[in-house]
Scaffold this motif. Structure first.
Motif, PDB file in Angstrom:
ATOM      1  N   PHE A  91       0.849  -1.184   0.000  1.00  0.00           N
ATOM      2  CA  PHE A  91       0.000   0.000   0.000  1.00  0.00           C
ATOM      3  C   PHE A  91       0.885   1.234   0.000  1.00  0.00           C
ATOM      4  O   PHE A  91       2.068   1.181   0.317  1.00  0.00           O
ATOM      5  CB  PHE A  91      -0.913   0.033   1.234  1.00  0.00           C
ATOM      6  CG  PHE A  91      -0.157   0.336   2.498  1.00  0.00           C
ATOM      7  CD1 PHE A  91      -0.005   1.642   2.930  1.00  0.00           C
ATOM      8  CD2 PHE A  91       0.435  -0.675   3.230  1.00  0.00           C
ATOM      9  CE1 PHE A  91       0.733   1.928   4.083  1.00  0.00           C
ATOM     10  CE2 PHE A  91       1.156  -0.400   4.381  1.00  0.00           C
ATOM     11  CZ  PHE A  91       1.309   0.897   4.804  1.00  0.00           C
ATOM     12  N   ASP A  92       0.312   2.345  -0.393  1.00  0.00           N
ATOM     13  CA  ASP A  92       0.887   3.656  -0.140  1.00  0.00           C
ATOM     14  C   ASP A  92      -0.303   4.549   0.170  1.00  0.00           C
ATOM     15  O   ASP A  92      -1.447   4.117   0.051  1.00  0.00           O
ATOM     16  CB  ASP A  92       1.729   4.173  -1.313  1.00  0.00           C
ATOM     17  CG  ASP A  92       1.024   4.141  -2.647  1.00  0.00           C
ATOM     18  OD1 ASP A  92      -0.135   4.611  -2.722  1.00  0.00           O
ATOM     19  OD2 ASP A  92       1.611   3.655  -3.619  1.00  0.00           O
ATOM     20  N   PHE A  93      -0.038   5.758   0.628  1.00  0.00           N
ATOM     21  CA  PHE A  93      -1.179   6.620   0.891  1.00  0.00           C
ATOM     22  C   PHE A  93      -0.862   8.066   0.568  1.00  0.00           C
ATOM     23  O   PHE A  93       0.293   8.474   0.541  1.00  0.00           O
ATOM     24  CB  PHE A  93      -1.713   6.467   2.326  1.00  0.00           C
ATOM     25  CG  PHE A  93      -0.803   6.926   3.425  1.00  0.00           C
ATOM     26  CD1 PHE A  93      -0.811   8.246   3.861  1.00  0.00           C
ATOM     27  CD2 PHE A  93       0.043   6.029   4.047  1.00  0.00           C
ATOM     28  CE1 PHE A  93       0.015   8.663   4.896  1.00  0.00           C
ATOM     29  CE2 PHE A  93       0.866   6.432   5.097  1.00  0.00           C
ATOM     30  CZ  PHE A  93       0.856   7.756   5.513  1.00  0.00           C
ATOM     31  N   GLU A  94      -1.935   8.802   0.279  1.00  0.00           N
ATOM     32  CA  GLU A  94      -1.852  10.214  -0.040  1.00  0.00           C
ATOM     33  C   GLU A  94      -2.435  11.001   1.123  1.00  0.00           C
ATOM     34  O   GLU A  94      -3.483  10.643   1.660  1.00  0.00           O
ATOM     35  CB  GLU A  94      -2.667  10.510  -1.300  1.00  0.00           C
ATOM     36  CG  GLU A  94      -2.232   9.692  -2.483  1.00  0.00           C
ATOM     37  CD  GLU A  94      -3.284   9.551  -3.567  1.00  0.00           C
ATOM     38  OE1 GLU A  94      -2.943   8.955  -4.607  1.00  0.00           O
ATOM     39  OE2 GLU A  94      -4.429  10.008  -3.389  1.00  0.00           O
ATOM     40  N   LYS A  95      -1.755  12.076   1.500  1.00  0.00           N
ATOM     41  CA  LYS A  95      -2.240  12.934   2.582  1.00  0.00           C
ATOM     42  C   LYS A  95      -2.729  14.249   1.986  1.00  0.00           C
ATOM     43  O   LYS A  95      -1.995  14.928   1.268  1.00  0.00           O
ATOM     44  CB  LYS A  95      -1.121  13.208   3.587  1.00  0.00           C
ATOM     45  CG  LYS A  95      -1.538  14.120   4.720  1.00  0.00           C
ATOM     46  CD  LYS A  95      -0.365  14.347   5.659  1.00  0.00           C
ATOM     47  CE  LYS A  95      -0.737  15.303   6.767  1.00  0.00           C
ATOM     48  NZ  LYS A  95       0.424  15.559   7.646  1.00  0.00           N
ATOM     49  N   TYR A  96      -3.974  14.587   2.278  1.00  0.00           N
ATOM     50  CA  TYR A  96      -4.604  15.816   1.818  1.00  0.00           C
ATOM     51  C   TYR A  96      -4.774  16.740   3.027  1.00  0.00           C
ATOM     52  O   TYR A  96      -5.411  16.357   4.003  1.00  0.00           O
ATOM     53  CB  TYR A  96      -5.976  15.519   1.209  1.00  0.00           C
ATOM     54  CG  TYR A  96      -5.902  14.660  -0.030  1.00  0.00           C
ATOM     55  CD1 TYR A  96      -5.989  15.231  -1.286  1.00  0.00           C
ATOM     56  CD2 TYR A  96      -5.733  13.275   0.066  1.00  0.00           C
ATOM     57  CE1 TYR A  96      -5.920  14.447  -2.434  1.00  0.00           C
ATOM     58  CE2 TYR A  96      -5.658  12.488  -1.067  1.00  0.00           C
ATOM     59  CZ  TYR A  96      -5.749  13.074  -2.307  1.00  0.00           C
ATOM     60  OH  TYR A  96      -5.671  12.302  -3.435  1.00  0.00           O
ATOM     61  N   GLU A 109      -1.308  20.824  -3.607  1.00  0.00           N
ATOM     62  CA  GLU A 109      -0.190  19.972  -3.205  1.00  0.00           C
ATOM     63  C   GLU A 109      -0.729  18.869  -2.299  1.00  0.00           C
ATOM     64  O   GLU A 109      -1.568  19.120  -1.440  1.00  0.00           O
ATOM     65  CB  GLU A 109       0.867  20.759  -2.432  1.00  0.00           C
ATOM     66  CG  GLU A 109       1.602  21.779  -3.265  1.00  0.00           C
ATOM     67  CD  GLU A 109       2.733  22.440  -2.513  1.00  0.00           C
ATOM     68  OE1 GLU A 109       3.230  21.875  -1.509  1.00  0.00           O
ATOM     69  OE2 GLU A 109       3.131  23.537  -2.921  1.00  0.00           O
ATOM     70  N   ILE A 110      -0.243  17.657  -2.510  1.00  0.00           N
ATOM     71  CA  ILE A 110      -0.542  16.540  -1.607  1.00  0.00           C
ATOM     72  C   ILE A 110       0.761  15.782  -1.395  1.00  0.00           C
ATOM     73  O   ILE A 110       1.682  15.840  -2.216  1.00  0.00           O
ATOM     74  CB  ILE A 110      -1.627  15.584  -2.146  1.00  0.00           C
ATOM     75  CG1 ILE A 110      -1.163  14.861  -3.410  1.00  0.00           C
ATOM     76  CG2 ILE A 110      -2.935  16.325  -2.391  1.00  0.00           C
ATOM     77  CD1 ILE A 110      -2.043  13.704  -3.829  1.00  0.00           C
ATOM     78  N   ASP A 111       0.838  15.063  -0.281  1.00  0.00           N
ATOM     79  CA  ASP A 111       2.013  14.226  -0.017  1.00  0.00           C
ATOM     80  C   ASP A 111       1.669  12.770  -0.265  1.00  0.00           C
ATOM     81  O   ASP A 111       0.551  12.326   0.057  1.00  0.00           O
ATOM     82  CB  ASP A 111       2.482  14.410   1.424  1.00  0.00           C
ATOM     83  CG  ASP A 111       3.044  15.800   1.681  1.00  0.00           C
ATOM     84  OD1 ASP A 111       3.634  16.376   0.737  1.00  0.00           O
ATOM     85  OD2 ASP A 111       2.896  16.309   2.798  1.00  0.00           O
ATOM     86  N   ILE A 112       2.620  12.049  -0.814  1.00  0.00           N
ATOM     87  CA  ILE A 112       2.475  10.625  -1.084  1.00  0.00           C
ATOM     88  C   ILE A 112       3.472   9.893  -0.208  1.00  0.00           C
ATOM     89  O   ILE A 112       4.675  10.173  -0.269  1.00  0.00           O
ATOM     90  CB  ILE A 112       2.737  10.316  -2.574  1.00  0.00           C
ATOM     91  CG1 ILE A 112       1.735  11.084  -3.450  1.00  0.00           C
ATOM     92  CG2 ILE A 112       2.664   8.804  -2.821  1.00  0.00           C
ATOM     93  CD1 ILE A 112       2.085  11.075  -4.927  1.00  0.00           C
ATOM     94  N   TYR A 113       2.986   8.979   0.627  1.00  0.00           N
ATOM     95  CA  TYR A 113       3.816   8.196   1.538  1.00  0.00           C
ATOM     96  C   TYR A 113       3.930   6.773   1.005  1.00  0.00           C
ATOM     97  O   TYR A 113       2.921   6.108   0.793  1.00  0.00           O
ATOM     98  CB  TYR A 113       3.178   8.143   2.922  1.00  0.00           C
ATOM     99  CG  TYR A 113       3.229   9.438   3.689  1.00  0.00           C
ATOM    100  CD1 TYR A 113       4.045   9.550   4.805  1.00  0.00           C
ATOM    101  CD2 TYR A 113       2.472  10.542   3.323  1.00  0.00           C
ATOM    102  CE1 TYR A 113       4.108  10.736   5.533  1.00  0.00           C
ATOM    103  CE2 TYR A 113       2.524  11.716   4.038  1.00  0.00           C
ATOM    104  CZ  TYR A 113       3.341  11.814   5.135  1.00  0.00           C
ATOM    105  OH  TYR A 113       3.398  12.979   5.847  1.00  0.00           O
TER     106      TYR A 113
END
Length: 117
Positions: A91-96, A109-113
């Motif tokens: 999995f990975d996840f996006e932070k909004y 802009e969003i971060d991808i972990y």
């Protein structure tokens, strides 16, 4: 639209997009959600996903989400092969957060972990 039904929210200003799988054995699944303090009550029709603690490579996508595929292409097609690191999960996840201005906004802009080992 149903965020108000979720109890024990940790932060109303942040949400997440969790991306699971993308292989023949585990098809792609996307779960939109928010972080909670406790997962005691899950509203009907919703699911709870607990992400394990991990070390993450964090990338910032800038621009409309219509270009998100290009950012993921760079992460997995260029950065990972050159990094010498390995994926640590499926999995990975996006932070909004407050930097998210809308799907089509060029200033979004969003971060991808991405979990790594």
């Amino acid at each position: 639209p149903r965020m108000s039904e979720i109890k024990n929210k940790k932060n109303d200003d942040e949400s997440y997009g969790i991306c699971f799988g993308d292989s023949p054995s585990q098809p792609f699944t996307y779960v939109a959600g928010i972080e909670v303090e406790k997962n005691e009550t899950v509203p009907e029709g919703m699911v709870c996903r607990i992400l394990p603690a991990s070390r993450y490579a964090v990338f910032t996508h800038k621009g409309p989400l219509t270009n998100l595929k290009e950012t993921y292409g760079h992460i997995y097609g260029t950065w990972f092969p050159q990094s010498g690191l390995e994926l640590a999960g499926m999995f990975d996840f996006e932070k909004y957060d407050s930097r998210f201005k809308g799907m089509y906004d060029p200033n979004t802009e969003i971060d991808i972990y991405v979990p790594i080992k």
